[in-house]
Design an enzyme around this catalytic site. Structure first.
Site, PDB file in Angstrom:
ATOM      1  N   THR A  30       0.837  -1.211   0.000  1.00 38.60           N
ATOM      2  CA  THR A  30       0.000   0.000   0.000  1.00 38.60           C
ATOM      3  C   THR A  30       0.868   1.256   0.000  1.00 38.60           C
ATOM      4  O   THR A  30       0.701   2.151  -0.829  1.00 38.60           O
ATOM      5  CB  THR A  30      -0.901   0.005   1.265  1.00 38.60           C
ATOM      6  OG1 THR A  30      -1.671  -1.193   1.261  1.00 38.60           O
ATOM      7  CG2 THR A  30      -1.816   1.203   1.283  1.00 38.60           C
TER       8      THR A  30
ATOM      9  N   LYS B  35       6.235   1.781  12.472  1.00 41.89           N
ATOM     10  CA  LYS B  35       6.176   2.223  13.874  1.00 41.89           C
ATOM     11  C   LYS B  35       6.442   1.079  14.824  1.00 41.89           C
ATOM     12  O   LYS B  35       7.023   1.269  15.888  1.00 41.89           O
ATOM     13  CB  LYS B  35       4.863   2.934  14.172  1.00 41.89           C
ATOM     14  CG  LYS B  35       3.561   2.139  14.187  1.00 41.89           C
ATOM     15  CD  LYS B  35       3.148   1.454  12.935  1.00 41.89           C
ATOM     16  CE  LYS B  35       2.817   2.243  11.736  1.00 41.89           C
ATOM     17  NZ  LYS B  35       1.424   2.025  11.271  1.00 41.89           N
TER      18      LYS B  35
ATOM     19  N   GLU C   1       9.224   9.896   9.859  1.00 45.06           N
ATOM     20  CA  GLU C   1       8.035  10.760   9.928  1.00 45.06           C
ATOM     21  C   GLU C   1       6.749   9.984   9.633  1.00 45.06           C
ATOM     22  O   GLU C   1       5.694  10.232  10.226  1.00 45.06           O
ATOM     23  CB  GLU C   1       8.185  11.914   8.925  1.00 45.06           C
ATOM     24  CG  GLU C   1       7.076  12.925   8.943  1.00 45.06           C
ATOM     25  CD  GLU C   1       6.955  13.647  10.287  1.00 45.06           C
ATOM     26  OE1 GLU C   1       7.823  14.457  10.597  1.00 45.06           O
ATOM     27  OE2 GLU C   1       5.977  13.370  11.028  1.00 45.06           O
TER      28      GLU C   1
ATOM     29  N   VAL D  24       4.211   7.753  12.364  1.00 41.02           N
ATOM     30  CA  VAL D  24       3.121   8.235  13.242  1.00 41.02           C
ATOM     31  C   VAL D  24       2.307   9.292  12.483  1.00 41.02           C
ATOM     32  O   VAL D  24       2.873  10.235  11.921  1.00 41.02           O
ATOM     33  CB  VAL D  24       3.670   8.872  14.538  1.00 41.02           C
ATOM     34  CG1 VAL D  24       2.521   9.298  15.451  1.00 41.02           C
ATOM     35  CG2 VAL D  24       4.592   7.916  15.283  1.00 41.02           C
TER      36      VAL D  24
ATOM     37  N   ILE E 236       0.569  13.493   8.506  1.00 39.90           N
ATOM     38  CA  ILE E 236       0.720  14.668   9.387  1.00 39.90           C
ATOM     39  C   ILE E 236       2.178  14.808   9.803  1.00 39.90           C
ATOM     40  O   ILE E 236       2.749  13.858  10.345  1.00 39.90           O
ATOM     41  CB  ILE E 236      -0.105  14.508  10.695  1.00 39.90           C
ATOM     42  CG1 ILE E 236      -1.548  14.143  10.395  1.00 39.90           C
ATOM     43  CG2 ILE E 236      -0.012  15.751  11.551  1.00 39.90           C
ATOM     44  CD1 ILE E 236      -2.330  13.720  11.645  1.00 39.90           C
TER      45      ILE E 236
ATOM     46  N   GLY F 249      -6.757   0.384   2.550  1.00 43.66           N
ATOM     47  CA  GLY F 249      -5.313   0.450   2.799  1.00 43.66           C
ATOM     48  C   GLY F 249      -4.955   1.101   4.119  1.00 43.66           C
ATOM     49  O   GLY F 249      -3.815   1.507   4.327  1.00 43.66           O
TER      50      GLY F 249
ATOM     51  N   GLU G  39      -3.251  -2.424   9.269  1.00 41.46           N
ATOM     52  CA  GLU G  39      -1.975  -3.158   9.241  1.00 41.46           C
ATOM     53  C   GLU G  39      -2.201  -4.510   8.575  1.00 41.46           C
ATOM     54  O   GLU G  39      -3.345  -4.982   8.477  1.00 41.46           O
ATOM     55  CB  GLU G  39      -1.466  -3.369  10.670  1.00 41.46           C
ATOM     56  CG  GLU G  39      -1.110  -2.085  11.388  1.00 41.46           C
ATOM     57  CD  GLU G  39      -0.034  -1.291  10.655  1.00 41.46           C
ATOM     58  OE1 GLU G  39       1.078  -1.782  10.475  1.00 41.46           O
ATOM     59  OE2 GLU G  39      -0.327  -0.156  10.231  1.00 41.46           O
TER      60      GLU G  39
ATOM     61  N   LYS H 142       2.885   3.949  18.456  1.00 40.20           N
ATOM     62  CA  LYS H 142       2.957   5.381  18.135  1.00 40.20           C
ATOM     63  C   LYS H 142       3.052   6.223  19.407  1.00 40.20           C
ATOM     64  O   LYS H 142       3.794   7.209  19.453  1.00 40.20           O
ATOM     65  CB  LYS H 142       1.736   5.780  17.301  1.00 40.20           C
ATOM     66  CG  LYS H 142       1.755   5.146  15.900  1.00 40.20           C
ATOM     67  CD  LYS H 142       0.405   5.243  15.234  1.00 40.20           C
ATOM     68  CE  LYS H 142       0.439   4.697  13.825  1.00 40.20           C
ATOM     69  NZ  LYS H 142      -0.902   4.541  13.240  1.00 40.20           N
TER      70      LYS H 142
ATOM     71  N   GLY I  40      -3.271   5.373   5.074  1.00 37.34           N
ATOM     72  CA  GLY I  40      -3.527   5.273   3.635  1.00 37.34           C
ATOM     73  C   GLY I  40      -2.257   5.526   2.846  1.00 37.34           C
ATOM     74  O   GLY I  40      -1.328   6.199   3.306  1.00 37.34           O
TER      75      GLY I  40
HETATM   76  P1  NAP Z   1       1.596  -3.952   2.938  1.00 37.25           P
HETATM   77  O1  NAP Z   1       0.625  -3.385   1.965  1.00 37.25           O
HETATM   78  O2  NAP Z   1       1.289  -5.243   3.588  1.00 37.25           O
HETATM   79  O3  NAP Z   1       3.008  -4.053   2.178  1.00 37.25           O
HETATM   80  C1  NAP Z   1       4.103  -4.763   2.676  1.00 37.25           C
HETATM   81  C2  NAP Z   1       5.107  -4.945   1.569  1.00 37.25           C
HETATM   82  O4  NAP Z   1       6.270  -5.580   2.066  1.00 37.25           O
HETATM   83  C3  NAP Z   1       4.594  -5.839   0.422  1.00 37.25           C
HETATM   84  O5  NAP Z   1       5.043  -5.352  -0.815  1.00 37.25           O
HETATM   85  C4  NAP Z   1       5.219  -7.203   0.726  1.00 37.25           C
HETATM   86  O6  NAP Z   1       5.458  -7.975  -0.448  1.00 37.25           O
HETATM   87  C5  NAP Z   1       6.549  -6.767   1.331  1.00 37.25           C
HETATM   88  N1  NAP Z   1       7.077  -7.736   2.282  1.00 37.25           N
HETATM   89  C6  NAP Z   1       6.567  -8.084   3.481  1.00 37.25           C
HETATM   90  N2  NAP Z   1       7.365  -9.000   4.076  1.00 37.25           N
HETATM   91  C7  NAP Z   1       8.394  -9.213   3.242  1.00 37.25           C
HETATM   92  C8  NAP Z   1       9.523 -10.057   3.281  1.00 37.25           C
HETATM   93  N3  NAP Z   1       9.777 -10.847   4.326  1.00 37.25           N
HETATM   94  N4  NAP Z   1      10.380 -10.041   2.220  1.00 37.25           N
HETATM   95  C9  NAP Z   1      10.145  -9.235   1.153  1.00 37.25           C
HETATM   96  N5  NAP Z   1       9.074  -8.406   1.068  1.00 37.25           N
HETATM   97  C10 NAP Z   1       8.224  -8.398   2.094  1.00 37.25           C
HETATM   98  O7  NAP Z   1       1.864  -2.910   4.105  1.00 37.25           O
HETATM   99  P2  NAP Z   1       1.704  -1.318   4.064  1.00 37.25           P
HETATM  100  O8  NAP Z   1       0.322  -0.948   4.449  1.00 37.25           O
HETATM  101  O9  NAP Z   1       2.296  -0.773   2.829  1.00 37.25           O
HETATM  102  O10 NAP Z   1       2.594  -0.920   5.336  1.00 37.25           O
HETATM  103  C11 NAP Z   1       4.011  -0.972   5.274  1.00 37.25           C
HETATM  104  C12 NAP Z   1       4.593  -0.307   6.518  1.00 37.25           C
HETATM  105  O11 NAP Z   1       4.123   1.037   6.592  1.00 37.25           O
HETATM  106  C13 NAP Z   1       4.169  -0.971   7.821  1.00 37.25           C
HETATM  107  O12 NAP Z   1       5.221  -0.862   8.740  1.00 37.25           O
HETATM  108  C14 NAP Z   1       2.999  -0.101   8.284  1.00 37.25           C
HETATM  109  O13 NAP Z   1       2.845  -0.115   9.686  1.00 37.25           O
HETATM  110  C15 NAP Z   1       3.475   1.253   7.843  1.00 37.25           C
HETATM  111  N6  NAP Z   1       2.415   2.235   7.616  1.00 37.25           N
HETATM  112  C16 NAP Z   1       1.314   1.911   6.911  1.00 37.25           C
HETATM  113  C17 NAP Z   1       0.356   2.878   6.705  1.00 37.25           C
HETATM  114  C18 NAP Z   1      -0.906   2.571   5.946  1.00 37.25           C
HETATM  115  O14 NAP Z   1      -1.799   3.421   5.977  1.00 37.25           O
HETATM  116  N7  NAP Z   1      -1.012   1.448   5.260  1.00 37.25           N
HETATM  117  C19 NAP Z   1       0.533   4.178   7.200  1.00 37.25           C
HETATM  118  C20 NAP Z   1       1.688   4.466   7.940  1.00 37.25           C
HETATM  119  C21 NAP Z   1       2.623   3.488   8.141  1.00 37.25           C
HETATM  120  P3  NAP Z   1       4.224  -8.464  -1.381  1.00 37.25           P
HETATM  121  O15 NAP Z   1       3.643  -7.217  -1.975  1.00 37.25           O
HETATM  122  O16 NAP Z   1       4.834  -9.341  -2.402  1.00 37.25           O
HETATM  123  O17 NAP Z   1       3.287  -9.161  -0.461  1.00 37.25           O
HETATM  124  N1  HSE Z   2      -2.807   0.956  10.451  1.00 35.45           N
HETATM  125  C1  HSE Z   2      -2.419   2.288  10.728  1.00 35.45           C
HETATM  126  C2  HSE Z   2      -3.621   3.111  11.090  1.00 35.45           C
HETATM  127  C3  HSE Z   2      -1.720   2.880   9.540  1.00 35.45           C
HETATM  128  O1  HSE Z   2      -4.744   2.678  10.817  1.00 35.45           O
HETATM  129  O2  HSE Z   2      -3.463   4.179  11.656  1.00 35.45           O
HETATM  130  C4  HSE Z   2      -1.150   4.261   9.802  1.00 35.45           C
HETATM  131  O3  HSE Z   2      -0.086   4.179  10.699  1.00 35.45           O
END
Ligand code: NAP
Ligand code: HSE
Length: 429
Positions: free
Chosen positions: A14, A106, A130, A133, A137, A188, A191, A206, A303
């Site tokens: 995502t 985080k 950044e 959390v 923002i 998206g 987690e 966070k 997102g």
């Molecule tokens: P996600 O959609 O599940 O994406 C994870 C990515 O990492 C995927 O591309 C996955 O590969 C890859 N991956 C996972 N384990 C792996 C491994 N062992 N080896 C190689 N590739 C691996 O997660 P996301 O929502 O983007 O979130 C990613 C990070 O950002 C997390 O730490 C989350 O807490 C943080 N975050 C997310 C958001 C949000 O709104 N989504 C906001 C702030 C922070 P595949 O695509 O092949 O499965």
């Molecule tokens: N899963 C987290 C949330 C993503 O819903 O706030 C942003 O850190």
């Protein structure tokens, strides 16, 4: 003339996928604004054959993340795979080999941030987070730079987009918990394992990061007591509204005389409080201090797009530092301090219970509150045949005393059930 910097991605889901698409398709705009050409040199994913919604040169993709970290063309590693392992060892390896790291993780920062920031400082590179959390923002940099000279007294707010989205949809539209959680996943926000959102672990990570930066004392994520929204029943939304409140999952970090008090729990907020109108995946964080009074940071908290913007900002800072051969952004100092015992933290409470409806019951219930020094602020009762629902809001009391009260009430023969114990946030005494 533009300067070129090689970027390696650990993850392209995502958040990572959104940033990669922007680096590839919006590179002209980034060059025009910053003079930086941020070139994607490698992308590690679990499944290299997965469709990603846009064309990627297949030679960039690998399922061996170490190859991205060790790629000599990669100068900055963007870690967006999530989790602790292999993300932690990969980030450490990148830092130790002199590469800067930008992360949205985080969980990783709350668990290993102190160690990884130390590794970054020893290697003279930056580790920026950044995006970890508050989604889009800016809150990490304001706390660690703009407010570095303020004696912060509290950081309080809504830091999880998924749960705020769920609560908003359930309270305002009567949506079912399961349906709205599935929607949050589809959008998206959630987690990879959404129990981290609904169980409060994501907000606790966070809260730990915010508390560490605000109070200059490292707080690990697992030191933060947390309750999620998974324990709230739909009937509580109805009764909360009846009393003039709405539930929000709050992260609270305060500098109290007895130590730093950090916790995460569902909290009833008065309907006329600004936090009550923070809807959907929006986050909102109040930072208070003697000189600044109260600052409010609010915006999209989850997102792909907003989070990618936060990562891109860090990427640009990191690239600029690299080109200037300087590194200032990871030099955060954490001293020693004391974390408050959760039972000693103070809070106002809301208790919902089912009681036998007959003379003398209220007096017996009030006596339990009195025994534990918990002062009752208001009582509301709705009768049904020989049973009644009793809602009690308390004045500020010790968390331990509130819990002991609930436990003792549950043992009374006139109380058939202590349904929910929630905290109340209000500016009223
Ligand atoms: P996600 O959609 O599940 O994406 C994870 C990515 O990492 C995927 O591309 C996955 O590969 C890859 N991956 C996972 N384990 C792996 C491994 N062992 N080896 C190689 N590739 C691996 O997660 P996301 O929502 O983007 O979130 C990613 C990070 O950002 C997390 O730490 C989350 O807490 C943080 N975050 C997310 C958001 C949000 O709104 N989504 C906001 C702030 C922070 P595949 O695509 O092949 O499965
Ligand atoms: N899963 C987290 C949330 C993503 O819903 O706030 C942003 O850190």
């Amino acid at each position: 003339m533009s300067m070129q910097i090689g970027i390696g991605f650990l993850g392209a889901g995502t958040v990572g996928g959104t940033l990669i698409r922007r680096l590839i398709f919006e590179s002209d705009a980034i060059v025009a604004k910053t003079g930086l050409q941020l070139v994607v040199e490698g992308i590690a994913v679990r499944d290299v054959r997965k469709a990603r919604g846009f064309d990627l040169p297949p030679e960039l993709l690998t399922d061996r993340p170490q190859r991205v970290v060790d790629n000599p063309n990669v100068q900055i590693v963007v870690e967006v795979m999530g989790g602790l392992d292999p993300a932690g060892p990969l980030v450490r390896r990148a830092l130790e080999s002199g590469k800067a790291v930008v992360t949205a993780n985080k969980e990783l920062m709350a668990a290993m941030g102190s160690e990884l920031l130390g590794a970054a400082e020893s290697a003279g590179v930056s580790l920026l987070f950044e995006a970890a959390v508050g989604g889009g923002i800016p809150i990490i940099r304001p706390l660690s730079e703009s407010l570095a000279g303020e004696r912060i007294s509290s950081v309080l707010g809504i830091v999880n987009g998924t749960t705020n989205y769920i609560l908003t949809e359930m309270v305002e539209n009567g949506a079912s918990y399961e349906d709205v959680l599935a929607e949050a996943q589809q959008l998206g926000y959630a987690e990879a394992d959404p129990t981290a959102d609904v169980g409060g672990a994501d907000a606790a990570s966070k809260a730990a990061i915010l508390a560490s930066l605000a109070f200059g004392m490292w707080v690990d994520g697992d030191q933060v007591p947390r309750e999620g929204i998974d324990g709230i029943e739909a009937v509580d939304f109805h009764y909360a509204k009846q009393l003039g409140y709405t539930p929000k999952l709050l992260a609270i970090a305060e500098d109290a005389p007895e130590g730093i008090a950090v916790r995460v729990h569902p909290t009833l907020v008065p309907l006329d409080h600004p936090l009550a109108s923070v809807r959907g995946a929006t986050n909102a964080v109040y930072v208070s201090g003697p000189s600044i009074g109260e600052l409010l940071f609010t915006g999209p908290g989850a997102g792909g797009e907003p989070t990618a913007t936060a990562l891109l900002g860090d990427l640009i800072t990191s690239a600029r530092e690299r080109l200037a051969r300087t590194q200032v952004s990871s030099r955060i100092r954490f001293g020693r301090g004391r974390l408050m015992n959760p039972a000693d933290m103070t809070t106002k409470g809301f208790l919902r219970m089912t009681v036998v409806d007959r003379p003398g019951v209220l007096a017996r219930i009030a006596a339990v509150f009195g025994k534990h020094q918990v002062s009752i602020k208001s009582v509301w009762q709705e009768g049904r045949a020989d049973e009644a629902t009793l809602l009690i809001v308390t004045h500020e009391s010790r968390e331990g005393d509130l819990q002991a009260t609930a436990a003792d009430l549950g043992r009374l023969d006139v109380v058939s059930e202590v349904g929910t114990v929630l905290r109340v946030h209000s500016d009223e005494p």
